[in-house]
Motif scaffolding. Structure first.
Motif, PDB file in Angstrom:
ATOM      1  N   LEU A  80       0.520 -34.828 -44.110  1.00  0.00           N
ATOM      2  CA  LEU A  80       0.166 -33.320 -43.763  1.00  0.00           C
ATOM      3  C   LEU A  80      -1.093 -32.881 -44.710  1.00  0.00           C
ATOM      4  N   PHE A  82       0.591 -24.579 -47.531  1.00  0.00           N
ATOM      5  CA  PHE A  82       1.705 -25.427 -47.365  1.00  0.00           C
ATOM      6  C   PHE A  82       2.281 -25.727 -48.824  1.00  0.00           C
ATOM      7  N   TRP A 123       6.364 -36.284 -46.089  1.00  0.00           N
ATOM      8  CA  TRP A 123       5.538 -35.663 -44.979  1.00  0.00           C
ATOM      9  C   TRP A 123       4.486 -34.854 -45.676  1.00  0.00           C
ATOM     10  N   GLN A 124       4.722 -34.419 -46.835  1.00  0.00           N
ATOM     11  CA  GLN A 124       3.459 -33.647 -47.558  1.00  0.00           C
ATOM     12  C   GLN A 124       2.247 -34.424 -47.620  1.00  0.00           C
ATOM     13  N   HIS A 168      12.516 -28.071 -51.692  1.00  0.00           N
ATOM     14  CA  HIS A 168      12.305 -28.636 -50.365  1.00  0.00           C
ATOM     15  C   HIS A 168      12.962 -29.941 -49.947  1.00  0.00           C
ATOM     16  N   SER A 169      13.393 -30.290 -48.647  1.00  0.00           N
ATOM     17  CA  SER A 169      13.979 -31.372 -48.477  1.00  0.00           C
ATOM     18  C   SER A 169      13.272 -32.710 -48.861  1.00  0.00           C
ATOM     19  N   TYR A 196      10.527 -33.903 -46.838  1.00  0.00           N
ATOM     20  CA  TYR A 196       9.156 -33.168 -47.161  1.00  0.00           C
ATOM     21  C   TYR A 196       8.336 -33.843 -48.148  1.00  0.00           C
TER      22      TYR A 196
END
Length: 355
Positions: free
Chosen positions: A175, A237, A171-172, A164-165, A168
């Motif tokens: 989130l 997710f 941002w995980q 994944h980027s 991310y």
């Protein structure tokens, strides 16, 4: 948990299972004779190493499998062995995190004057510990199926950062906080429904004035239900496996911090110790875990009084008297009868020390 299980197998469980469930002596001799062969080891390891390790075991596993891994009749892929190992790991690390951080909070943060509060219970810390210790094995057992599913690749946990980027990876975290905060709000508020509260959530509300040791003092089903969003997230997710372990530890520490009675922030967005203290005192407010967002939306938010952030005012007898009077009215509505045994308000501090 797959990486944790792999490491634990190599350092602990392989040897334990080899002693408890050894292969016949003739097989042991054969294995020890051939175990140096990488080709033989590779073929054998395919049956022993957990299937979610996507590479050749002898080259890329977290640590090489020790000789004992091949000398047991209960291989690493045995689901009963995996279940037992995960149960023991969850239980053991749960106890370690609980006692380590609750003790640090108690000795370094918790204001011992709180134990003079008229709603502090007789032998409270001892009872908090007993409740936590009796609940942990059951909560651990209920959690095992989720860890098994995660270990066998049914979730969206990943190891390689390139999956994944890079953005991310950052941002995980917010989130995860947002998702679990919303989910726990719904579950926690549901646990206060009159048909559910007395059966599941009441044991945690025994502590009107909690200490850090109340953090995990739940009915086991209550504690399990409030942990579900942490597992759901990894099935909905993507979540890096290392981040999963970090967040799992953070959750346990946060749970302790919101029970320590030290109101370090009055930030209106954070559902910290001040908000959660009001929840224990007045029952029907501040159900959130991390933020006050959903309490505000659900009309269950109660702003902590400014006096709570004054170390002297929050410990004053007048403050305690007002808190007790309001609590007594609410507890009649929520529980009808108050069956708690409180310390005598006139007892000396020395007499209140836990034995």
């Amino acid at each position: 948990m797959d990486v944790v299980l792999e490491i634990s197998d190599a350092y602990v469980f392989d040897n334990v299972y080899a002693k408890l469930f050894p292969v016949p002596e003739k097989v042991t001799t054969l294995l020890k004779t051939n175990i140096a062969s990488l080709e033989f080891l590779s073929d054998l390891s395919k049956n022993l190493s957990l299937p979610y390790i996507p590479v050749k075991p002898y080259e890329y596993t977290v640590i090489p499998a020790p000789e004992a891994a091949y000398l047991t009749t209960v291989p690493r892929t045995n689901i009963f062995r995996q279940s037992l190992s995960l149960f023991l790991l969850t239980w053991f690390f749960g106890i370690i995190l609980y006692y380590l951080f609750a003790s640090l909070s108690y000795f370094l943060i918790f204001d011992k004057r709180t134990m003079n509060h008229p709603k502090y219970l007789k032998n409270q810390i001892r009872m908090e510990m007993q409740q936590a210790m009796s609940a942990m094995p059951f909560m651990s057992a209920l959690t095992v199926p989720w860890f098994l599913l995660e270990c066998h690749g049914y979730g969206k946990l990943y190891w390689h950062a390139s999956d994944h980027s890079k953005a991310y990876l950052f941002w995980q975290y917010p989130l995860f906080i947002a998702f679990t905060d919303f989910s726990i709000y719904l579950i926690h508020r549901g646990l206060h429904h009159p048909l559910v509260y007395k059966h599941l959530h009441k044991p945690h509300h025994k502590w009107i004035v909690p200490t850090p040791f109340a953090s995990h003092a739940f009915h086991p089903v209550d504690g399990y239900l409030q942990s579900l969003p942490y597992h759901w997230f990894g099935f909905i997710f993507p979540l890096h496996k290392l981040s999963y372990l970090i967040l799992f530890s953070f959750i346990n520490i946060w749970t302790i911090l919101i029970h320590d009675g030290e109101y370090m922030t009055s930030n209106p967005l954070i559902n910290g110790a001040a908000c959660h203290t009001l929840h224990h005192l007045y029952f029907n407010y501040n159900y959130g875990q991390f933020t006050t967002l959903w309490d505000r939306i659900g009309s269950s938010y109660r702003i902590p009084d400014a006096s709570l952030f004054d170390h002297d005012k929050k410990m004053s007898k007048s403050t305690w008297k007002n808190q007790s009077a309001e609590m007594e009215k609410i507890v009649k509505e929520v529980e009808a009868d108050d069956d708690r045994t409180y310390l005598n308000e006139n007892e000396s501090v020395e007499a209140k020390k836990e034995k």
